[in-house]
Design an enzyme around this catalytic site. Structure first.
Site, short mmCIF file in Angstrom:
data_model
loop_
_atom_site.label_atom_id
_atom_site.label_comp_id
_atom_site.label_asym_id
_atom_site.label_seq_id
_atom_site.Cartn_x
_atom_site.Cartn_y
_atom_site.Cartn_z
N TYR A 95 8.54 -7.67 -7.53
CA TYR A 95 8.05 -6.65 -6.77
C TYR A 95 7.31 -5.67 -7.94
O TYR A 95 6.67 -4.91 -7.34
CB TYR A 95 9.12 -6.22 -5.62
CG TYR A 95 8.50 -5.43 -4.97
CD1 TYR A 95 8.06 -5.33 -3.82
CD2 TYR A 95 8.83 -4.33 -5.48
CE1 TYR A 95 7.83 -4.28 -3.06
CE2 TYR A 95 8.46 -2.64 -4.65
CZ TYR A 95 8.15 -2.92 -3.28
OH TYR A 95 8.13 -1.04 -2.68
N THR A 114 1.01 -1.24 -0.20
CA THR A 114 0.17 0.05 -0.06
C THR A 114 1.08 1.16 -0.55
O THR A 114 0.62 2.36 -1.02
CB THR A 114 -1.04 -0.10 1.07
OG1 THR A 114 -0.55 -0.07 2.31
CG2 THR A 114 -2.19 -0.69 0.99
N ASP A 137 9.71 0.94 5.35
CA ASP A 137 10.55 0.20 5.90
C ASP A 137 11.15 1.70 6.99
O ASP A 137 11.78 1.81 7.96
CB ASP A 137 11.65 -0.93 5.24
CG ASP A 137 10.57 -1.35 4.27
OD1 ASP A 137 9.58 -2.09 4.84
OD2 ASP A 137 11.26 -2.13 3.48
N GLY A 174 12.55 -10.66 4.86
CA GLY A 174 11.61 -9.74 4.89
C GLY A 174 11.77 -9.10 6.29
O GLY A 174 10.44 -8.60 6.53
N LEU A 175 12.75 -8.93 6.84
CA LEU A 175 12.36 -7.92 7.79
C LEU A 175 13.28 -6.62 7.71
O LEU A 175 13.75 -5.85 8.79
CB LEU A 175 13.18 -8.43 9.28
CG LEU A 175 11.98 -9.63 9.64
CD1 LEU A 175 12.92 -10.48 10.94
CD2 LEU A 175 10.94 -9.81 9.73
C1 GLA Z 1 8.93 -4.15 0.45
C2 GLA Z 1 9.02 -2.84 0.67
C3 GLA Z 1 8.35 -1.07 0.97
C4 GLA Z 1 7.09 -2.52 0.97
C5 GLA Z 1 6.69 -3.67 1.37
C6 GLA Z 1 5.55 -4.35 1.02
O1 GLA Z 1 9.54 -3.81 2.29
O2 GLA Z 1 10.58 -2.49 1.18
O3 GLA Z 1 8.45 -0.59 0.64
O4 GLA Z 1 6.07 -1.71 -0.21
O5 GLA Z 1 7.54 -4.46 0.63
O6 GLA Z 1 4.48 -3.61 1.36
#
Ligand code: GLA
Length: 373
Positions: free
Chosen positions: A209, A15, A157, A104-105
């Protein structure tokens, strides 16, 4: 020495780059940067996680494409700081991390933010009093990732890492960049958040992505709107004739609403903590279904992990982050022992690499560490 945490995201996936809402929080795990000034306009970068890949780079003439591998992230921050008019001092930076990479962190964002804070605060010592606001630092760190490293991520992030507060989730409106801190303390309600690193490595440099991002932009173009944020009712997406674009947009509209729903549950609690956590859990599980079926970014280990967690009594669970690998976030009663056991067994049955568990505690954002001897 500076520490920038990784992040978990309670709600709002894919989002951020659609100008929508996100609700991440800073983790207790993160990246540290031990940094000192050095003579000359050069940066020396080394990392305990990449012992064979120390680099020395010249700050003058630094440009995208010149540095690759892990060092592109800190080098990109130096480049983006200078591009924003902040003079970067020559420095030696030594990196260490207790965040698993590729889980994914947001270890990349943590690396960027730790570097950004170290370089600006080292410069500040020289140029007395010139602090860079955290929100600007987040934009600079994101620019490093987008333009220097070449990954088209959103602003979530870096914002979580730099603006997070202990005991709170960060509500970020990615259109206005307004933020508010939402009290969030699962332990006080007898619950906890379990991160399941599924050990399926995700790599945002892969094209998926970027492809999702392009699909969202295309959906917006066909609807004549500047971003999918403008859509607020699920029925708004019905005007999209293309079934794939319609599914993508449906996820974004629904996840934006789920962010607001979680914030409402946390801000004006009606009912017992158990009721509230059950409702938040329900929203997490709905978000997973939407990411799996409409946005199509889930992966087999995440689907199996969510299913096993729910069967073992989790309030709710979902894949987290960009997708195609990384972690599952499960809201669990107490410390989630039965959930850990069930997920471990589900992975063993399929002969997958055993998952790794971390407790996700909403923690303080990036900061300078004071060393006490
Ligand atoms: C990754 C990207 C974020 C966001 C998420 C999905 O973590 O770095 O900016 O788009 O994916 O919500």
């Amino acid at each position: 020495m500076w520490l920038a945490p990784g992040r978990a995201n309670l709600m709002g996936e894919h989002t951020d780059y659609n100008d929508g809402y996100v609700l991440p929080f800073a983790l207790s795990q993160g990246v540290t940067a031990a940094a000192a000034r050095r003579d000359g306009r050069r940066l020396t970068l080394c990392s305990r996680q990449e012992p064979a890949a120390a680099v020395e780079i010249a700050l003058d003439g630094l440009a995208p494409g010149q540095v690759t591998g892990w060092a592109a992230y800190p080098a990109g921050v130096a480049w983006a700081l200078e591009a924003a008019g902040h003079r970067v001092p020559g420095a030696c930076i030594a990196i260490d991390s207790d965040l698993p990479a590729g889980a994914g962190l947001s270890s990349s964002a943590a690396l960027e933010c730790a570097t950004a804070l170290a370089l600006t605060e080292l410069a500040q010592a020289e140029l007395a009093g010139l602090t860079v606001p955290r929100r600007d630092l987040a934009a600079i760190a994101r620019r490093a990732e987008n333009e220097f490293v070449g990954v088209p991520t959103g602003i979530m992030d870096q914002s979580a890492s730099l603006l997070g507060q202990a005991g709170h989730a960060l509500l970020l409106d990615c259109l206005t960049l307004d933020t508010s801190q939402v009290p969030f303390d699962p332990a006080a309600a007898g619950a906890s958040l379990l991160l399941v690193n599924t050990r399926a490595k995700h790599d945002l440099v892969d094209g998926e992505y970027g492809q999702r991002r392009a699909e969202c932009e295309e959906a917006g173009r066909r609807l004549g709107i500047s971003s999918l944020r403008s859509l607020t009712r699920p029925a708004d997406v019905d005007q999209l004739a293309d079934p794939v674009l319609r599914r993508r947009a449906r996820h974004v509209v629904a996840d934006n609403q789920r962010v607001l729903d979680v914030v409402a549950l946390l801000s004006t609690p009606l009912g017992t903590p158990a009721d509230i956590y059950r409702d938040i859990g329900q929203l997490l599980t709905e978000s997973h279904a939407s990411l799996r079926d409409d946005f199509e970014v889930s992966w087999p280990e995440a689907d199996a992990g969510v299913e096993a967690a729910l069967a073992a009594g989790a309030f709710g669970a979902r894949m987290m982050g960009g997708g195609f690998g990384g972690s599952v976030l499960a809201l669990v009663p107490a410390t989630g022992g039965p959930v850990r056991d069930a997920v471990t067994a589900a992975f063993a049955r399929r002969a997958w690499t055993a998952p790794e568990f971390l407790e996700a505690v909403p923690s303080e954002g990036a900061r300078r560490l004071t060393l006490q001897f």
